[in-house]
Write a protein that holds these residues in place. Structure first.
Motif, PDB file in Angstrom:
ATOM      1  N   UNK A  17       1.013 102.213  66.715  1.00  0.00           N
ATOM      2  CA  UNK A  17       1.730 102.390  65.447  1.00  0.00           C
ATOM      3  C   UNK A  17       0.900 103.121  64.393  1.00  0.00           C
ATOM      4  N   UNK A  18      -0.231 103.673  64.794  1.00  0.00           N
ATOM      5  CA  UNK A  18      -1.115 104.316  63.815  1.00  0.00           C
ATOM      6  C   UNK A  18      -0.471 105.528  63.146  1.00  0.00           C
ATOM      7  N   UNK A  19       0.515 106.146  63.823  1.00  0.00           N
ATOM      8  CA  UNK A  19       1.163 107.322  63.240  1.00  0.00           C
ATOM      9  C   UNK A  19       1.874 106.986  61.933  1.00  0.00           C
ATOM     10  N   UNK A  24       5.141 104.588  40.857  1.00  0.00           N
ATOM     11  CA  UNK A  24       5.900 103.405  41.299  1.00  0.00           C
ATOM     12  C   UNK A  24       7.159 103.830  42.053  1.00  0.00           C
ATOM     13  N   UNK A  25       7.890 104.792  41.509  1.00  0.00           N
ATOM     14  CA  UNK A  25       9.131 105.256  42.138  1.00  0.00           C
ATOM     15  C   UNK A  25       8.851 105.854  43.510  1.00  0.00           C
ATOM     16  N   UNK A  26       7.813 106.685  43.604  1.00  0.00           N
ATOM     17  CA  UNK A  26       7.487 107.318  44.889  1.00  0.00           C
ATOM     18  C   UNK A  26       7.052 106.284  45.927  1.00  0.00           C
ATOM     19  N   UNK A  27       6.296 105.291  45.492  1.00  0.00           N
ATOM     20  CA  UNK A  27       5.854 104.244  46.421  1.00  0.00           C
ATOM     21  C   UNK A  27       7.060 103.501  46.991  1.00  0.00           C
ATOM     22  N   UNK A  72      -0.233 108.206  54.592  1.00  0.00           N
ATOM     23  CA  UNK A  72      -1.416 108.842  53.999  1.00  0.00           C
ATOM     24  C   UNK A  72      -1.133 110.309  53.663  1.00  0.00           C
ATOM     25  N   UNK A  73      -0.432 111.005  54.560  1.00  0.00           N
ATOM     26  CA  UNK A  73      -0.112 112.418  54.334  1.00  0.00           C
ATOM     27  C   UNK A  73       0.763 112.588  53.099  1.00  0.00           C
ATOM     28  N   UNK A  74       1.745 111.707  52.915  1.00  0.00           N
ATOM     29  CA  UNK A  74       2.595 111.775  51.728  1.00  0.00           C
ATOM     30  C   UNK A  74       1.810 111.498  50.462  1.00  0.00           C
ATOM     31  N   UNK A  75       0.968 110.476  50.515  1.00  0.00           N
ATOM     32  CA  UNK A  75       0.182 110.126  49.328  1.00  0.00           C
ATOM     33  C   UNK A  75      -0.782 111.247  48.957  1.00  0.00           C
ATOM     34  N   UNK A  76      -1.358 111.891  49.958  1.00  0.00           N
ATOM     35  CA  UNK A  76      -2.288 113.003  49.696  1.00  0.00           C
ATOM     36  C   UNK A  76      -1.565 114.158  49.007  1.00  0.00           C
ATOM     37  N   UNK A  77      -0.325 114.401  49.412  1.00  0.00           N
ATOM     38  CA  UNK A  77       0.443 115.483  48.810  1.00  0.00           C
ATOM     39  C   UNK A  77       0.807 115.214  47.364  1.00  0.00           C
ATOM     40  N   UNK A  78       0.922 113.929  47.011  1.00  0.00           N
ATOM     41  CA  UNK A  78       1.293 113.584  45.633  1.00  0.00           C
ATOM     42  C   UNK A  78       0.097 113.476  44.703  1.00  0.00           C
ATOM     43  N   UNK A 120      -2.037  95.792  56.122  1.00  0.00           N
ATOM     44  CA  UNK A 120      -3.008  95.719  55.031  1.00  0.00           C
ATOM     45  C   UNK A 120      -3.632  97.087  54.751  1.00  0.00           C
ATOM     46  N   UNK A 121      -3.864  97.857  55.815  1.00  0.00           N
ATOM     47  CA  UNK A 121      -4.444  99.194  55.623  1.00  0.00           C
ATOM     48  C   UNK A 121      -3.470 100.114  54.881  1.00  0.00           C
ATOM     49  N   UNK A 122      -2.193 100.041  55.241  1.00  0.00           N
ATOM     50  CA  UNK A 122      -1.177 100.850  54.550  1.00  0.00           C
ATOM     51  C   UNK A 122      -1.074 100.425  53.089  1.00  0.00           C
ATOM     52  N   UNK A 123      -1.085  99.119  52.852  1.00  0.00           N
ATOM     53  CA  UNK A 123      -1.039  98.619  51.474  1.00  0.00           C
ATOM     54  C   UNK A 123      -2.273  99.063  50.694  1.00  0.00           C
ATOM     55  N   UNK A 124      -3.424  99.148  51.375  1.00  0.00           N
ATOM     56  CA  UNK A 124      -4.639  99.622  50.718  1.00  0.00           C
ATOM     57  C   UNK A 124      -4.493 101.054  50.224  1.00  0.00           C
TER      58      UNK A 124
END
Length: 236
Positions: free
Chosen positions: A89-91, A114-117, A97-103, A140-144
């Motif tokens: 499930x690492x993908x 908040x809205x994007x999250x 992470x890819x979405x967050x990096x773009x933002x 937990x890693x995704x939440x981090x």
């Protein structure tokens, strides 16, 4: 014997040379009748654990197609889930992470983050979590990643997290932000599948799981055999 989904065909048969040969004959008749031809480069095999390597090689050679690899996906979900659950499930983490990096490079207010999250980052795993129990460590890693983005952390620069994540996951009426606790959200989605197994008895989902895992009882009295699929273990 088979399932049809959109333009995909899933065919089930016993892992032996006789059934393999019969399947080839049926496909050959179909090709002659329709003028269509099987695309073997887009066709894959999946064997049960009890199939010997010699039989796998024999069937693979007769059909001329590849075997599903461990971390390939079908309809967005892993085709095979072994002992390395986190790797399967690492993908999901990579997509978040890819979405967050773009933002990160955009000038966003905390309300915008908040809205994007809520609309994207926490929505990405929903489909997978409705079918499988994700490892708690992965949640937990995704939440981090999401926490760092919410507090405006970029790259290696650190930002103070003024409020505990557990408090931010509370409803806004209780002083939180209404973010999802991914592990609990995962449990809630799987509980919905249990509800379906209790009430929606006309679905294919119910009929397959009923015949395989609780033929003489309800899902609430079902057992967990060692040979059961990860989807069933997740529901239990």
């Amino acid at each position: 014997t088979h399932l049809l989904f959109a333009d995909d065909s899933l065919i089930f048969c016993g892992a032996n040379d006789n059934e393999c040969q019969k399947l080839l004959e049926i496909l050959a008749i179909y090709e002659r009748a329709s003028g269509q031809q099987i695309n073997r480069s887009k066709t894959t095999l999946f064997f049960s654990k009890s199939t010997s390597q010699a039989m796998q090689d024999s069937i693979k050679g007769a059909l001329g197609v590849q075997v599903v690899q461990q971390y390939e996906k079908y309809l967005g979900l892993p085709s095979f889930i072994g002992r390395g659950k986190k790797a399967s499930f690492d993908n999901i983490k990579q997509r978040v992470w890819k979405n967050l990096q773009g933002w990160e490079g955009k000038l966003l207010s905390q309300a915008g983050r908040e809205v994007l999250i809520k609309a994207v980052a926490q929505a990405l795993p929903t489909y997978t979590m409705s079918c499988f129990k994700l490892p708690v460590g992965l949640c937990h890693e995704i939440e981090g990643l999401i926490r760092k983005f919410f507090w405006g952390q970029r790259g290696d620069s650190r930002k103070i997290h003024w409020i505990k994540w557990e408090d931010l996951c509370k409803p806004k009426t209780q002083g939180g932000m209404g973010f999802k606790d991914l592990s609990k959200f995962n449990d809630a989605l799987l509980a919905k599948q249990t509800w379906r197994l209790l009430h929606d008895k006309s679905s294919l989902f119910y009929r397959v799981f009923k015949a395989k895992y609780f033929p003489h009882s309800s899902v609430m009295e079902a057992t967990n055999p060692s040979s059961s699929s990860y989807a069933w273990k997740s529901v239990l």
